[in-house]
Scaffold this motif. Structure first.
Motif, PDB file in Angstrom:
ATOM      1  N   LEU A 182     -56.684   8.841 -50.112  1.00 35.75           N
ATOM      2  CA  LEU A 182     -55.570   8.983 -51.046  1.00 35.75           C
ATOM      3  C   LEU A 182     -56.086   9.165 -52.467  1.00 35.75           C
ATOM      4  CD1 LEU A 182     -53.226   6.181 -49.673  1.00 35.75           C
ATOM      5  CD2 LEU A 182     -53.302   8.596 -49.041  1.00 35.75           C
ATOM      6  N   PRO A 183     -55.220   9.645 -53.357  1.00 34.39           N
ATOM      7  CA  PRO A 183     -55.630   9.829 -54.757  1.00 34.39           C
ATOM      8  C   PRO A 183     -56.165   8.558 -55.406  1.00 34.39           C
ATOM      9  CG  PRO A 183     -53.564  10.969 -54.343  1.00 34.39           C
ATOM     10  CD  PRO A 183     -53.863  10.178 -53.110  1.00 34.39           C
ATOM     11  N   ASN A 184     -55.688   7.376 -54.933  1.00 38.83           N
ATOM     12  CA  ASN A 184     -56.165   6.115 -55.511  1.00 38.83           C
ATOM     13  C   ASN A 184     -57.474   5.643 -54.882  1.00 38.83           C
ATOM     14  OD1 ASN A 184     -55.363   5.298 -52.996  1.00 38.83           O
ATOM     15  ND2 ASN A 184     -53.839   3.810 -53.698  1.00 38.83           N
ATOM     16  N   GLY A 185     -58.042   6.457 -53.978  1.00 35.83           N
ATOM     17  CA  GLY A 185     -59.312   6.112 -53.352  1.00 35.83           C
ATOM     18  C   GLY A 185     -59.182   5.385 -52.032  1.00 35.83           C
ATOM     19  N   GLU A 186     -57.968   4.960 -51.677  1.00 36.41           N
ATOM     20  CA  GLU A 186     -57.767   4.249 -50.415  1.00 36.41           C
ATOM     21  C   GLU A 186     -57.917   5.213 -49.241  1.00 36.41           C
ATOM     22  OE1 GLU A 186     -54.293   1.667 -48.090  1.00 36.41           O
ATOM     23  OE2 GLU A 186     -53.978   2.395 -50.140  1.00 36.41           O
ATOM     24  N   THR A 187     -58.488   4.715 -48.158  1.00 36.19           N
ATOM     25  CA  THR A 187     -58.698   5.535 -46.965  1.00 36.19           C
ATOM     26  C   THR A 187     -57.678   5.178 -45.896  1.00 36.19           C
ATOM     27  OG1 THR A 187     -61.067   5.719 -47.387  1.00 36.19           O
ATOM     28  CG2 THR A 187     -60.338   6.165 -45.148  1.00 36.19           C
ATOM     29  N   LEU A 188     -57.044   6.193 -45.331  1.00 29.19           N
ATOM     30  CA  LEU A 188     -56.109   6.013 -44.225  1.00 29.19           C
ATOM     31  C   LEU A 188     -56.697   6.636 -42.966  1.00 29.19           C
ATOM     32  CD1 LEU A 188     -52.618   6.880 -45.782  1.00 29.19           C
ATOM     33  CD2 LEU A 188     -53.594   4.625 -45.382  1.00 29.19           C
ATOM     34  N   ILE A 189     -56.504   5.943 -41.841  1.00 30.54           N
ATOM     35  CA  ILE A 189     -56.930   6.480 -40.546  1.00 30.54           C
ATOM     36  C   ILE A 189     -55.672   6.712 -39.722  1.00 30.54           C
ATOM     37  CG2 ILE A 189     -58.352   6.113 -38.502  1.00 30.54           C
ATOM     38  CD1 ILE A 189     -59.980   4.104 -40.135  1.00 30.54           C
ATOM     39  N   LEU A 190     -55.445   7.956 -39.327  1.00 31.82           N
ATOM     40  CA  LEU A 190     -54.227   8.330 -38.617  1.00 31.82           C
ATOM     41  C   LEU A 190     -54.571   8.840 -37.223  1.00 31.82           C
ATOM     42  CD1 LEU A 190     -52.491  10.334 -41.496  1.00 31.82           C
ATOM     43  CD2 LEU A 190     -52.288   7.887 -40.995  1.00 31.82           C
ATOM     44  N   LEU A 191     -53.755   8.439 -36.252  1.00 27.94           N
ATOM     45  CA  LEU A 191     -53.888   8.971 -34.899  1.00 27.94           C
ATOM     46  C   LEU A 191     -52.847  10.074 -34.749  1.00 27.94           C
ATOM     47  CD1 LEU A 191     -55.208   8.817 -32.119  1.00 27.94           C
ATOM     48  CD2 LEU A 191     -53.408   7.207 -31.447  1.00 27.94           C
ATOM     49  N   SER A 192     -53.321  11.298 -34.641  1.00 28.24           N
ATOM     50  CA  SER A 192     -52.432  12.461 -34.647  1.00 28.24           C
ATOM     51  C   SER A 192     -52.371  13.096 -33.260  1.00 28.24           C
ATOM     52  CB  SER A 192     -52.934  13.487 -35.665  1.00 28.24           C
ATOM     53  OG  SER A 192     -52.103  14.620 -35.673  1.00 28.24           O
ATOM     54  N   THR A 193     -51.132  13.323 -32.791  1.00 29.32           N
ATOM     55  CA  THR A 193     -50.911  14.021 -31.521  1.00 29.32           C
ATOM     56  C   THR A 193     -50.145  15.307 -31.815  1.00 29.32           C
ATOM     57  OG1 THR A 193     -50.783  11.915 -30.343  1.00 29.32           O
ATOM     58  CG2 THR A 193     -49.937  13.858 -29.204  1.00 29.32           C
TER      59      THR A 193
ATOM     60  N   ILE B  20     -53.020   4.080 -38.085  1.00 33.51           N
ATOM     61  CA  ILE B  20     -53.743   3.048 -37.325  1.00 33.51           C
ATOM     62  C   ILE B  20     -54.826   2.387 -38.185  1.00 33.51           C
ATOM     63  CG2 ILE B  20     -53.315   4.128 -35.084  1.00 33.51           C
ATOM     64  CD1 ILE B  20     -56.177   5.256 -35.230  1.00 33.51           C
ATOM     65  N   THR B  21     -54.656   2.490 -39.507  1.00 29.21           N
ATOM     66  CA  THR B  21     -55.671   1.939 -40.412  1.00 29.21           C
ATOM     67  C   THR B  21     -55.885   0.448 -40.170  1.00 29.21           C
ATOM     68  OG1 THR B  21     -55.011   3.562 -42.085  1.00 29.21           O
ATOM     69  CG2 THR B  21     -56.376   1.721 -42.814  1.00 29.21           C
ATOM     70  N   GLN B  22     -54.797  -0.323 -40.147  1.00 26.06           N
ATOM     71  CA  GLN B  22     -54.913  -1.767 -39.956  1.00 26.06           C
ATOM     72  C   GLN B  22     -55.469  -2.106 -38.578  1.00 26.06           C
ATOM     73  OE1 GLN B  22     -54.573  -3.868 -42.428  1.00 26.06           O
ATOM     74  NE2 GLN B  22     -54.030  -2.126 -43.733  1.00 26.06           N
ATOM     75  N   LEU B  23     -55.053  -1.312 -37.573  1.00 27.13           N
ATOM     76  CA  LEU B  23     -55.569  -1.532 -36.224  1.00 27.13           C
ATOM     77  C   LEU B  23     -57.078  -1.315 -36.175  1.00 27.13           C
ATOM     78  CD1 LEU B  23     -55.117  -2.024 -33.196  1.00 27.13           C
ATOM     79  CD2 LEU B  23     -54.663   0.426 -32.949  1.00 27.13           C
ATOM     80  N   LYS B  24     -57.545  -0.238 -36.811  1.00 26.84           N
ATOM     81  CA  LYS B  24     -58.982   0.058 -36.813  1.00 26.84           C
ATOM     82  C   LYS B  24     -59.753  -1.019 -37.571  1.00 26.84           C
ATOM     83  CE  LYS B  24     -60.605   3.293 -35.321  1.00 26.84           C
ATOM     84  NZ  LYS B  24     -61.118   3.572 -33.959  1.00 26.84           N
ATOM     85  N   ARG B  25     -59.160  -1.510 -38.660  1.00 30.62           N
ATOM     86  CA  ARG B  25     -59.820  -2.575 -39.411  1.00 30.62           C
ATOM     87  C   ARG B  25     -59.895  -3.854 -38.590  1.00 30.62           C
ATOM     88  NH1 ARG B  25     -56.866  -1.484 -45.280  1.00 30.62           N
ATOM     89  NH2 ARG B  25     -58.101   0.377 -45.841  1.00 30.62           N
ATOM     90  N   ALA B  26     -58.803  -4.132 -37.846  1.00 32.70           N
ATOM     91  CA  ALA B  26     -58.812  -5.310 -36.974  1.00 32.70           C
ATOM     92  C   ALA B  26     -59.869  -5.157 -35.881  1.00 32.70           C
ATOM     93  CB  ALA B  26     -57.433  -5.513 -36.351  1.00 32.70           C
ATOM     94  N   GLU B  27     -59.964  -3.934 -35.325  1.00 30.82           N
ATOM     95  CA  GLU B  27     -60.993  -3.678 -34.308  1.00 30.82           C
ATOM     96  C   GLU B  27     -62.389  -3.880 -34.885  1.00 30.82           C
ATOM     97  OE1 GLU B  27     -60.341   0.243 -32.886  1.00 30.82           O
ATOM     98  OE2 GLU B  27     -58.674  -0.303 -31.566  1.00 30.82           O
ATOM     99  N   GLU B  28     -62.581  -3.436 -36.129  1.00 30.89           N
ATOM    100  CA  GLU B  28     -63.889  -3.587 -36.769  1.00 30.89           C
ATOM    101  C   GLU B  28     -64.209  -5.062 -36.992  1.00 30.89           C
ATOM    102  OE1 GLU B  28     -67.525  -2.607 -38.381  1.00 30.89           O
ATOM    103  OE2 GLU B  28     -66.112  -1.408 -37.207  1.00 30.89           O
TER     104      GLU B  28
END
Length: 425
Positions: free
Chosen positions: A106-117, A138-146
């Motif tokens: 994002l413009p503010n530097g935040e990274t988003l992870i999206l699952l796209s179908t 799925i950003t929060q999910l991926k962070r939780a997985e990490e």
């Protein structure tokens, strides 16, 4: 006619209701739903998609169809738009569904992870007219997985360390048993040899006494010497018995140490200086090695521990230092004792060249040794023992100059001494 109009009106109302319901369902889907034509122009989207774009700081009004008629190049950076367009073209060319993780910054530097179908979009005739997609954050999910992965790796590392400590403790016991065996075998041989020598010596002494009596020229000094010689075998046997008892006591203490069953009931109040001086008096120095040991300032202290195990620590450190001095053909050993806050400290430093940094960090791990034929168990044993005393052992080294071992002991309160005495009462 009125019936026909009425039926048509009802059909239209029903279709409107179905369209409204479909739009409501579409808007309530927890994910961005959108569809584009073959040229990548947005034809529609759900409300969730609009809100997500607002969150992404794309300055789009979620209540207006600001996206309709635009392409990804109007909404995202060129790099992101190129990636999205490439995926759209692949879906349309293959006619197959695509599921892919897409990363957005994002413009503010935040990274988003999206699952796209994405799937091909076709009209009623089955003709390809574009793509339809559903994207879930799925950003929060991926962070939780990490976090779970890191926790798993940490737990695995801790289990590995625990397993390694178990193996190390077993190795220390085997090592101690091996030393005991290596000592007891020659002691047994010495005992048998002493018995043989004793038998021969008795006959020899008797013969000498007979000869001296025959010629009446035995002196008092010779008679005293013969008396002393006669008692040598019994003295040797007594020393061997004491050594075997010492080995048994040492093995028992080490056994408790490696099984974590060594406790305060096994401890006595030890005088650090007295044990140190006793070790220096008993250590089998070669030639002038004793002169290499310089004793500095000694602030004596007491600690609760096992004197036999502490002796083994000192023997181990002195042995390593003297071997290093011999190998490097130079160096001295410096010893000092200090009282620091709640701990007492014994420092043993040798100036025989130190050890490399890559070895120093694993010195107490076990199975790490820079000596030819070394097992790496000796210093690991020292670590286990010092920790069982409630203290620790550490070291630092300047490679090419020196290595210094620092043994820390907790201070002993009068209350602790009383507790030890009461346990033995």
């Amino acid at each position: 006619m009125d019936e026909i109009l009425k039926h048509q009106q009802e059909t239209i109302e029903q279709q409107r209701a179905e369209i409204f319901l479909l739009k409501r369902i579409l808007d309530d889907i927890p994910g961005s739903v959108y569809w584009k034509n073959k040229h990548g122009i947005y034809l529609g989207r759900n409300l969730y998609s609009a809100k997500q774009m607002e969150v992404a700081k794309l300055e789009i009004d979620p209540l207006q169809d600001d996206v309709i008629g635009k392409t990804d190049y109007d909404l995202f950076s060129a790099d992101i738009a190129d990636e999205l367009r490439k995926n759209d073209l692949e879906v349309m060319s293959t006619g197959k569904e695509m599921v892919k993780e897409e990363v957005f910054t994002l413009p503010n530097g935040e990274t988003l992870i999206l699952l796209s179908t994405k799937k091909p979009l076709r009209n009623q005739a089955g003709e390809l007219i574009g793509v339809v997609g559903n994207t879930v954050d799925i950003t929060q999910l991926k962070r939780a997985e990490e976090r779970e992965r890191e926790a798993f790796l940490q737990a695995a590392e801790e289990r590995s360390k625990a397993d390694a400590e178990v193996v190390l403790r077993q190795a220390v016991m085997v090592f101690a048993g091996s030393i005991a065996h290596d000592l007891r075998v020659p002691l047994t041989s010495i005992m048998l040899t002493t018995d043989l020598v004793n038998n021969k010596l008795i006959k020899l002494i008797n013969y000498c006494q007979e000869q001296f009596a025959l010629y009446h020229n035995i002196s008092n000094n010779i008679e005293i010497d013969l008396e002393h010689i006669q008692h040598f075998p019994s003295k040797i046997k007594k020393i061997i018995v004491e050594m075997n008892e010492f080995i048994s006591v040492t093995l028992k203490s080490i056994g408790k140490l490696v099984t974590n069953s060594l406790n305060k009931e096994d401890f006595v109040l030890c005088e650090a200086e007295a044990i140190l001086m006793n070790v220096l008096a008993q250590y089998p120095f070669h030639q002038d090695e004793r002169k290499l040991i310089q004793i500095g300032e000694i602030n004596n202290f007491s600690f609760l521990g096992c004197p036999i195990l502490f002796c083994r620590i000192l023997f181990n450190i002195f042995n390593n230092a003297l071997q290093q001095i011999t190998a490097n053909k130079g160096g001295e050993i410096y010893i000092s004792m200090e009282n620091i806050d709640e701990y007492n400290v014994l420092k043993i430093k040798d100036t025989a060249g130190g050890v490399p940094p890559e070895i120093i960090e694993h010195l107490f791990d076990g199975y790490h040794s820079n000596k030819k034929g070394g097992t790496g168990v000796g210093l690991a044993f020292c670590k286990l023992t010092m920790q069982s005393f409630g203290g620790d052992i550490s070291c630092h080294s300047v490679f090419g100059e020196y290595i210094e071992f620092v043994l820390t002991f907790p201070t002993v309160s009068a209350n602790e001494v009383e507790q030890i005495d009461s346990l033995r009462a």
